[in-house]
Design an enzyme around this catalytic site. Structure first.
Site, PDB file in Angstrom:
ATOM      1  N   GLY A  27       7.711  10.284  -6.677  1.00 49.34           N
ATOM      2  CA  GLY A  27       7.178   8.914  -6.747  1.00 49.34           C
ATOM      3  C   GLY A  27       7.704   8.115  -7.922  1.00 49.34           C
ATOM      4  O   GLY A  27       7.148   7.074  -8.267  1.00 49.34           O
TER       5      GLY A  27
ATOM      6  N   ASP B 276      17.202  -1.470 -12.988  1.00 51.76           N
ATOM      7  CA  ASP B 276      15.781  -1.382 -13.332  1.00 51.76           C
ATOM      8  C   ASP B 276      15.598  -1.550 -14.852  1.00 51.76           C
ATOM      9  O   ASP B 276      14.725  -2.308 -15.307  1.00 51.76           O
ATOM     10  CB  ASP B 276      15.233  -0.019 -12.866  1.00 51.76           C
ATOM     11  CG  ASP B 276      13.768   0.163 -13.204  1.00 51.76           C
ATOM     12  OD1 ASP B 276      12.928  -0.413 -12.499  1.00 51.76           O
ATOM     13  OD2 ASP B 276      13.467   0.871 -14.188  1.00 51.76           O
TER      14      ASP B 276
ATOM     15  N   GLU C 207      12.689   3.834  -7.445  1.00 56.02           N
ATOM     16  CA  GLU C 207      12.521   2.581  -6.719  1.00 56.02           C
ATOM     17  C   GLU C 207      12.791   2.830  -5.235  1.00 56.02           C
ATOM     18  O   GLU C 207      13.429   3.824  -4.857  1.00 56.02           O
ATOM     19  CB  GLU C 207      13.508   1.539  -7.246  1.00 56.02           C
ATOM     20  CG  GLU C 207      13.263   1.135  -8.670  1.00 56.02           C
ATOM     21  CD  GLU C 207      11.863   0.563  -8.892  1.00 56.02           C
ATOM     22  OE1 GLU C 207      11.506  -0.445  -8.281  1.00 56.02           O
ATOM     23  OE2 GLU C 207      11.110   1.168  -9.682  1.00 56.02           O
TER      24      GLU C 207
ATOM     25  N   LYS D 185       8.445  -5.530 -11.492  1.00 56.57           N
ATOM     26  CA  LYS D 185       9.231  -6.090 -12.600  1.00 56.57           C
ATOM     27  C   LYS D 185       9.887  -7.426 -12.256  1.00 56.57           C
ATOM     28  O   LYS D 185      10.178  -8.227 -13.137  1.00 56.57           O
ATOM     29  CB  LYS D 185      10.341  -5.096 -13.001  1.00 56.57           C
ATOM     30  CG  LYS D 185       9.811  -3.868 -13.679  1.00 56.57           C
ATOM     31  CD  LYS D 185      10.556  -2.614 -13.283  1.00 56.57           C
ATOM     32  CE  LYS D 185       9.891  -1.956 -12.096  1.00 56.57           C
ATOM     33  NZ  LYS D 185      10.441  -0.649 -11.751  1.00 56.57           N
TER      34      LYS D 185
ATOM     35  N   PHE E 211       0.869  -1.188   0.000  1.00 59.49           N
ATOM     36  CA  PHE E 211       0.000   0.000   0.000  1.00 59.49           C
ATOM     37  C   PHE E 211       0.895   1.223   0.000  1.00 59.49           C
ATOM     38  O   PHE E 211       0.834   2.098   0.857  1.00 59.49           O
ATOM     39  CB  PHE E 211      -0.914  -0.050   1.234  1.00 59.49           C
ATOM     40  CG  PHE E 211      -2.147   0.811   1.142  1.00 59.49           C
ATOM     41  CD1 PHE E 211      -2.927   0.848  -0.014  1.00 59.49           C
ATOM     42  CD2 PHE E 211      -2.553   1.586   2.225  1.00 59.49           C
ATOM     43  CE1 PHE E 211      -4.069   1.630  -0.094  1.00 59.49           C
ATOM     44  CE2 PHE E 211      -3.697   2.375   2.161  1.00 59.49           C
ATOM     45  CZ  PHE E 211      -4.458   2.394   0.997  1.00 59.49           C
TER      46      PHE E 211
ATOM     47  N   THR F  16       4.406  -4.500  -4.418  1.00 62.01           N
ATOM     48  CA  THR F  16       5.422  -4.393  -3.362  1.00 62.01           C
ATOM     49  C   THR F  16       6.751  -4.047  -4.037  1.00 62.01           C
ATOM     50  O   THR F  16       6.825  -3.846  -5.246  1.00 62.01           O
ATOM     51  CB  THR F  16       5.545  -5.705  -2.566  1.00 62.01           C
ATOM     52  OG1 THR F  16       6.031  -6.739  -3.419  1.00 62.01           O
ATOM     53  CG2 THR F  16       4.206  -6.130  -1.973  1.00 62.01           C
TER      54      THR F  16
ATOM     55  N   VAL G 173       6.772  -2.273 -17.638  1.00 62.36           N
ATOM     56  CA  VAL G 173       7.603  -1.489 -18.562  1.00 62.36           C
ATOM     57  C   VAL G 173       6.837  -0.198 -18.915  1.00 62.36           C
ATOM     58  O   VAL G 173       5.701  -0.242 -19.370  1.00 62.36           O
ATOM     59  CB  VAL G 173       7.915  -2.275 -19.857  1.00 62.36           C
ATOM     60  CG1 VAL G 173       8.736  -1.418 -20.822  1.00 62.36           C
ATOM     61  CG2 VAL G 173       8.651  -3.570 -19.539  1.00 62.36           C
TER      62      VAL G 173
ATOM     63  N   LYS H  28      13.729  -4.443 -17.400  1.00 61.13           N
ATOM     64  CA  LYS H  28      12.766  -4.097 -18.460  1.00 61.13           C
ATOM     65  C   LYS H  28      13.233  -4.611 -19.823  1.00 61.13           C
ATOM     66  O   LYS H  28      12.422  -5.071 -20.637  1.00 61.13           O
ATOM     67  CB  LYS H  28      12.555  -2.577 -18.486  1.00 61.13           C
ATOM     68  CG  LYS H  28      11.799  -2.080 -17.249  1.00 61.13           C
ATOM     69  CD  LYS H  28      11.865  -0.574 -17.111  1.00 61.13           C
ATOM     70  CE  LYS H  28      11.067  -0.089 -15.912  1.00 61.13           C
ATOM     71  NZ  LYS H  28      11.312   1.309 -15.565  1.00 61.13           N
TER      72      LYS H  28
ATOM     73  N   GLU I 267       1.290  -5.078 -17.455  1.00 62.10           N
ATOM     74  CA  GLU I 267       1.614  -3.992 -18.392  1.00 62.10           C
ATOM     75  C   GLU I 267       2.499  -2.931 -17.742  1.00 62.10           C
ATOM     76  O   GLU I 267       3.389  -2.354 -18.371  1.00 62.10           O
ATOM     77  CB  GLU I 267       0.312  -3.359 -18.916  1.00 62.10           C
ATOM     78  CG  GLU I 267       0.516  -2.252 -19.916  1.00 62.10           C
ATOM     79  CD  GLU I 267       1.212  -2.709 -21.198  1.00 62.10           C
ATOM     80  OE1 GLU I 267       0.780  -3.704 -21.792  1.00 62.10           O
ATOM     81  OE2 GLU I 267       2.207  -2.056 -21.592  1.00 62.10           O
TER      82      GLU I 267
HETATM   83  N1  LIG Z   1       6.327   4.265  -8.861  1.00 61.86           N
HETATM   84  C1  LIG Z   1       6.471   4.061 -10.161  1.00 61.86           C
HETATM   85  O1  LIG Z   1       6.552   4.993 -10.968  1.00 61.86           O
HETATM   86  C2  LIG Z   1       6.501   2.673 -10.687  1.00 61.86           C
HETATM   87  C3  LIG Z   1       6.624   1.588  -9.856  1.00 61.86           C
HETATM   88  N2  LIG Z   1       6.685   0.323 -10.372  1.00 61.86           N
HETATM   89  C4  LIG Z   1       6.796  -0.819  -9.472  1.00 61.86           C
HETATM   90  O2  LIG Z   1       5.586  -0.928  -8.733  1.00 61.86           O
HETATM   91  C5  LIG Z   1       5.854  -1.411  -7.412  1.00 61.86           C
HETATM   92  C6  LIG Z   1       5.282  -0.450  -6.391  1.00 61.86           C
HETATM   93  O3  LIG Z   1       5.846   0.818  -6.602  1.00 61.86           O
HETATM   94  P1  LIG Z   1       5.568   2.004  -5.554  1.00 61.86           P
HETATM   95  O4  LIG Z   1       4.183   1.926  -5.065  1.00 61.86           O
HETATM   96  O5  LIG Z   1       6.064   3.229  -6.195  1.00 61.86           O
HETATM   97  O6  LIG Z   1       6.555   1.578  -4.392  1.00 61.86           O
HETATM   98  P2  LIG Z   1       6.523   2.042  -2.869  1.00 61.86           P
HETATM   99  O7  LIG Z   1       7.870   1.786  -2.333  1.00 61.86           O
HETATM  100  O8  LIG Z   1       5.902   3.383  -2.751  1.00 61.86           O
HETATM  101  O9  LIG Z   1       5.466   1.020  -2.211  1.00 61.86           O
HETATM  102  C7  LIG Z   1       5.735  -0.330  -2.013  1.00 61.86           C
HETATM  103  C8  LIG Z   1       4.926  -0.732  -0.789  1.00 61.86           C
HETATM  104  O10 LIG Z   1       5.020  -2.141  -0.658  1.00 61.86           O
HETATM  105  C9  LIG Z   1       5.126  -2.430   0.723  1.00 61.86           C
HETATM  106  N3  LIG Z   1       5.762  -3.734   0.851  1.00 61.86           N
HETATM  107  C10 LIG Z   1       7.024  -4.068   0.523  1.00 61.86           C
HETATM  108  N4  LIG Z   1       7.233  -5.380   0.751  1.00 61.86           N
HETATM  109  C11 LIG Z   1       6.074  -5.875   1.237  1.00 61.86           C
HETATM  110  C12 LIG Z   1       5.651  -7.148   1.674  1.00 61.86           C
HETATM  111  N5  LIG Z   1       6.467  -8.199   1.667  1.00 61.86           N
HETATM  112  N6  LIG Z   1       4.382  -7.291   2.112  1.00 61.86           N
HETATM  113  C13 LIG Z   1       3.525  -6.238   2.148  1.00 61.86           C
HETATM  114  N7  LIG Z   1       3.880  -4.999   1.743  1.00 61.86           N
HETATM  115  C14 LIG Z   1       5.130  -4.819   1.300  1.00 61.86           C
HETATM  116  C15 LIG Z   1       5.965  -1.309   1.315  1.00 61.86           C
HETATM  117  O11 LIG Z   1       5.744  -1.176   2.703  1.00 61.86           O
HETATM  118  C16 LIG Z   1       5.469  -0.117   0.514  1.00 61.86           C
HETATM  119  O12 LIG Z   1       4.410   0.563   1.174  1.00 61.86           O
HETATM  120  C17 LIG Z   1       7.374  -1.574  -7.327  1.00 61.86           C
HETATM  121  O13 LIG Z   1       7.681  -2.927  -7.573  1.00 61.86           O
HETATM  122  C18 LIG Z   1       7.910  -0.691  -8.449  1.00 61.86           C
HETATM  123  O14 LIG Z   1       9.102  -1.185  -8.991  1.00 61.86           O
HETATM  124  C19 LIG Z   1       6.570   0.080 -11.723  1.00 61.86           C
HETATM  125  C20 LIG Z   1       6.411   1.112 -12.596  1.00 61.86           C
HETATM  126  C21 LIG Z   1       6.446   2.499 -12.167  1.00 61.86           C
HETATM  127  N1  LIG Z   2      11.712   3.548 -10.866  1.00 62.88           N
HETATM  128  C1  LIG Z   2      11.150   3.287 -12.154  1.00 62.88           C
HETATM  129  C2  LIG Z   2       9.675   3.168 -12.014  1.00 62.88           C
HETATM  130  C3  LIG Z   2       9.068   2.472 -13.138  1.00 62.88           C
HETATM  131  O1  LIG Z   2       9.400   1.364 -13.486  1.00 62.88           O
HETATM  132  C4  LIG Z   2      11.487   4.415 -13.113  1.00 62.88           C
HETATM  133  O2  LIG Z   2      11.967   5.449 -12.650  1.00 62.88           O
HETATM  134  O3  LIG Z   2      11.275   4.247 -14.322  1.00 62.88           O
END
Ligand SMILES: NC(=O)C1=CN([C@@H]2O[C@H](COP(=O)(O)OP(=O)(O)OC[C@H]3O[C@@H](n4cnc5c(N)ncnc54)[C@H](O)[C@@H]3O)[C@@H](O)[C@H]2O)C=CC1
Ligand SMILES: N[C@@H](CC=O)C(=O)O
Length: 348
Positions: free
Chosen positions: A207, A221, A210, A126, A11, A97, A153, A225, A150
């Site tokens: 935001g 990262d 990573e 990813k 979350f 996560t 990437v 991809k 989706e």
């Molecule tokens: N933020 C972005 O622009 C993008 C993010 N992603 C991917 O999406 C995913 C989420 O990204 P964000 O929300 O930005 O990351 P974030 O770091 O804001 O949130 C991740 C959440 O997952 C929770 N978490 C981690 N391990 C856990 C576990 N074992 N059980 C329960 N909760 C757990 C953390 O406490 C944290 O609140 C990541 O894998 C990231 O690589 C992919 C594309 C773009």
């Molecule tokens: N940390 C990544 C998030 C999306 O995958 C980025 O900056 O592109």
């Protein structure tokens, strides 16, 4: 109208943005022929919450980080991921996560538990896709559910599904692009005079980065991809470790300024190519592009990917590569794909 019950695993930025969209604009989904209800949330920081009739998103979104779901009906101070994924009344598990570039865990297990318990799973993570994608897709097919990713990437910008569905019948021999929003944003801010650390800190606040931003800056990262694109679009069957990777960590403010003065812009370029002998070459490396290059003008967290095809030549897609809301949209596009599958099964 179909209702999809969601379990949000993680979350943080992305799943909170999805929850905000569901809270603020339920009508957006009604126009798609379904509605979304969140029945479970787990997070390392909050614990877990399961409420089969639907969680009041306004109140959980108002909870500050550091508070706990303990004491709420269906709440627990621990994430209890396996129990929630297997036993909550969710139809779709939404995995967001942290990405692990080493073994994809714990997300690989989250995806498996969802599939084994007959639930569809959508993810922006990813790790499971790059490291275990083929195996998990096969497992999903065997269990009659969808595994959609989706957002792995270029966040919500359509890339994987677009190429698979809309470039059918073309021979695709190379994919090249700017595939990391953080590093592209950071390079742009360095051009504006900021130092590396200051620029990374801005990308974190926005935001894009990573949880460990060295993944963005060091290239791991983009390596994930590139492996995903290679396997999804070129049938390459490679692992991330097969992608020769150099990040932007050694590019200095002086390098950036000198390049600009000479009409060049540093970009972190990911590429996979099928060579004439059929072998696959995959790389991630910083390149100083001349101003006239199609990728040189891609700025900020915008990304772009170019598909080299036999009949069309280069087909290029650009759009957001990172961002909380932009990535939450990727999850919605995945749920739309789940809905098409469910409706197709109902009609058959
Ligand atoms: N933020 C972005 O622009 C993008 C993010 N992603 C991917 O999406 C995913 C989420 O990204 P964000 O929300 O930005 O990351 P974030 O770091 O804001 O949130 C991740 C959440 O997952 C929770 N978490 C981690 N391990 C856990 C576990 N074992 N059980 C329960 N909760 C757990 C953390 O406490 C944290 O609140 C990541 O894998 C990231 O690589 C992919 C594309 C773009
Ligand atoms: N940390 C990544 C998030 C999306 O995958 C980025 O900056 O592109």
């Amino acid at each position: 109208m179909t209702t999809y019950n969601l379990a949000l695993i993680g979350f943080g930025g992305v799943n909170r943005a999805l929850a905000e969209l569901i809270r603020d604009e339920p009508g957006r989904f009604a126009s798609l022929g379904f509605e979304l209800r969140v029945v479970a949330i787990t997070d390392l920081a909050f614990g877990s919450l399961v409420q089969g009739d639907g969680i009041d998103l306004a109140s959980v979104l108002a909870m500050p980080r550091g508070s706990s779901f303990e004491g709420l009906p269906g709440g627990s101070p621990d994430p209890r991921n396996e129990d929630v994924i297997r036993n909550s009344p969710a139809d779709v598990v939404v995995e967001a996560t942290f990405t692990s570039p080493i073994d994809g865990e714990p997300a690989v297990s989250h995806v498996k538990w969802a599939i084994e318990s007959g639930k569809h799973v959508v993810t922006t993570n990813k790790g499971p896709v790059a490291l275990r994608g083929q195996e998990l897709s096969t497992l999903a097919a065997e269990n009659g559910v969808r595994f959609e990713y989706e957002g792995a990437v270029m966040s919500g910008t359509p890339v994987i599904r677009l190429a698979q569905k809309m470039l059918g019948g073309l021979e695709l021999n190379a994919v090249q692009g700017i595939l990391n929003g953080t590093s592209n944003y950071v390079l742009g801010r360095m051009e504006a005079g900021l130092g590396l650390d200051e620029a990374i800190s801005e990308a974190q606040d926005l935001g894009f980065a990573e949880a460990d931003p060295t993944a963005d800056i060091g290239g791991s990262d983009v390596r994930l991809k590139v492996a995903i694109l290679a396997n999804e679009l070129l049938d390459a069957n490679i692992r991330p470790s097969d992608v020769e990777t150099t990040g932007i960590q050694d590019i200095t403010s002086d390098d950036v300024a000198q390049a600009l003065a000479g009409g060049l812009r540093w970009k972190l370029i990911g590429e996979v190519r099928r060579e004439d002998d059929g072998s696959i070459a995959a790389t991630v490396q910083p390149v100083a592009l001349p101003a006239g290059h199609p990728l040189a003008g891609i700025s900020g967290a915008t990304n772009a990917v170019s598909f080299t095809t036999d009949l069309l030549g280069a087909v290029t897609v650009s759009g957001p590569g990172a961002g909380r809301v932009e990535t939450a949209y990727a999850l919605i596009s995945d749920i739309i794909a789940v809905d098409e599958f469910v409706q197709g099964a109902v009609r058959a």
